[in-house]
Design an enzyme around this catalytic site. Structure first.
Site, PDB file in Angstrom:
ATOM      1  N   ASP A  64      -0.234   4.870   1.168  1.00  0.00           N
ATOM      2  CA  ASP A  64      -0.466   5.813   2.264  1.00  0.00           C
ATOM      3  C   ASP A  64      -0.328   5.168   3.636  1.00  0.00           C
ATOM      4  O   ASP A  64      -0.997   4.184   3.951  1.00  0.00           O
ATOM      5  CB  ASP A  64      -1.857   6.443   2.119  1.00  0.00           C
ATOM      6  CG  ASP A  64      -1.946   7.291   0.864  1.00  0.00           C
ATOM      7  OD1 ASP A  64      -1.113   8.196   0.702  1.00  0.00           O
ATOM      8  OD2 ASP A  64      -2.841   7.025   0.041  1.00  0.00           O
TER       9      ASP A  64
ATOM     10  N   ASP B  28       0.867  -1.169   0.000  1.00  0.00           N
ATOM     11  CA  ASP B  28       0.000   0.000   0.000  1.00  0.00           C
ATOM     12  C   ASP B  28       0.912   1.230   0.000  1.00  0.00           C
ATOM     13  O   ASP B  28       2.095   1.139   0.330  1.00  0.00           O
ATOM     14  CB  ASP B  28      -0.887  -0.027   1.244  1.00  0.00           C
ATOM     15  CG  ASP B  28      -1.818   1.160   1.337  1.00  0.00           C
ATOM     16  OD1 ASP B  28      -2.336   1.597   0.292  1.00  0.00           O
ATOM     17  OD2 ASP B  28      -2.006   1.670   2.454  1.00  0.00           O
TER      18      ASP B  28
ATOM     19  N   ASP C  54      -2.617  -1.023   5.817  1.00  0.00           N
ATOM     20  CA  ASP C  54      -3.009  -0.404   7.088  1.00  0.00           C
ATOM     21  C   ASP C  54      -4.485  -0.057   7.185  1.00  0.00           C
ATOM     22  O   ASP C  54      -4.998   0.161   8.274  1.00  0.00           O
ATOM     23  CB  ASP C  54      -2.210   0.888   7.305  1.00  0.00           C
ATOM     24  CG  ASP C  54      -2.621   1.977   6.334  1.00  0.00           C
ATOM     25  OD1 ASP C  54      -3.232   2.973   6.777  1.00  0.00           O
ATOM     26  OD2 ASP C  54      -2.367   1.837   5.133  1.00  0.00           O
TER      27      ASP C  54
END
Length: 268
Positions: A19, A17, A217
């Site tokens: 961000d 991922d 996340d």
């Protein structure tokens, strides 16, 4: 930990991922250790991919400079082989569906954004849009009819009451909402997810889920954490992601990805 290390020996591709995983969303900080990680993975012959809610426009230069092998963008709706720019998969909204979504959002007094493969537009750029979308994409142009001329892969809600939005019956069997900011949710196909996008990559490579590791996340990583052979959550992850993770690592600022891959004995 022994079982996790056994799983780690089967890994042939790793998806990241962006961000708050590769880089801090609000500040844009990406540690130098990320460059080291990608260099070592490439040297070992382990392939890399970016699995993000962003479209290609939102894949910032420092992430492109890592030279990943694949992009799984727009929460799995657009998949590209980064080495030859071949599009492996795309899942777009029909114009009829977009118009249904717009009609609903207008009744909810919510603005919206269109997400195309390499561009975005908003119905209205204001303080609320700036707070939600600005840190990711910077200021966007307004065009409430952008879907008339571009293929749309995803939409975003934009409002100060986003947590109160509920899908009407005519849309509940077509799309779902995935909140990623207090003022915004991703509007994705009911069956759409990063996991579906990553499956397209595995299929091209002749690999299985057990050969894949992912770092994430947020709630848009939920299906990927269920699918991948091995999943690592960042320390700041949503509680649901922390619960699903095989391994929890440190934050971006504290070189969490490097630490995890060393702990899993994937790199030195």
């Amino acid at each position: 930990m022994e079982k996790i290390l056994e799983k780690a020996q089967k890994i042939k591709i790793i998806f990241f991922d962006i961000d708050d995983t590769l880089r801090v969303k609000d500040s844009g900080f990406m540690p130098e250790s990320i460059n080291e990680v990608f260099k070592k993975l490439h040297e070992k012959g382990i392939m890399t991919g970016i699995a993000t809610g962003r479209n290609l426009f939102g894949v910032v230069p420092e992430v492109r400079a890592l030279k990943p092998d694949y992009y799984v963008a727009i929460n799995g709706a657009y998949v590209e082989n980064a080495r030859n720019q071949k599009v492996l998969y795309k899942n777009t909204f029909s114009k009829d569906l977009v118009e249904e979504i717009i009609a609903w959002l207008r009744t909810e007094q919510s603005e919206y954004s269109f997400v195309a493969a390499d561009s975005l537009r908003v119905s209205k750029w204001d303080k609320i849009a700036s707070e939600a979308i600005g840190p990711v994409y910077a200021e966007l142009k307004e065009n409430p009819d952008y879907y008339q001329t571009e293929e749309i892969y995803q939409m975003l809600t934009i409002s100060d009451h986003d947590d109160q939005l509920k899908l009407p019956e005519n849309l509940a069997d077509k799309i779902r909402l995935v909140r990623w900011h207090p003022n915004s949710s991703d509007i994705v196909p009911l069956e759409g997810s990063k996991a579906i996008g990553c499956q397209q990559v595995l299929q091209e490579l002749g690999l299985k889920a057990e050969n894949m590791l992912n770092f994430g996340d947020g709630l848009n990583d939920r299906e990927l954490f269920d699918f991948a052979g091995l999943s690592v959550a960042m320390k700041v992850s949503h509680p649901e992601i922390l619960e699903k993770a095989d391994y929890i690592t440190d934050s971006v600022e504290n070189d969490g990805i490097l630490k995890a891959l060393q702990a899993l004995k994937i790199i030195d």
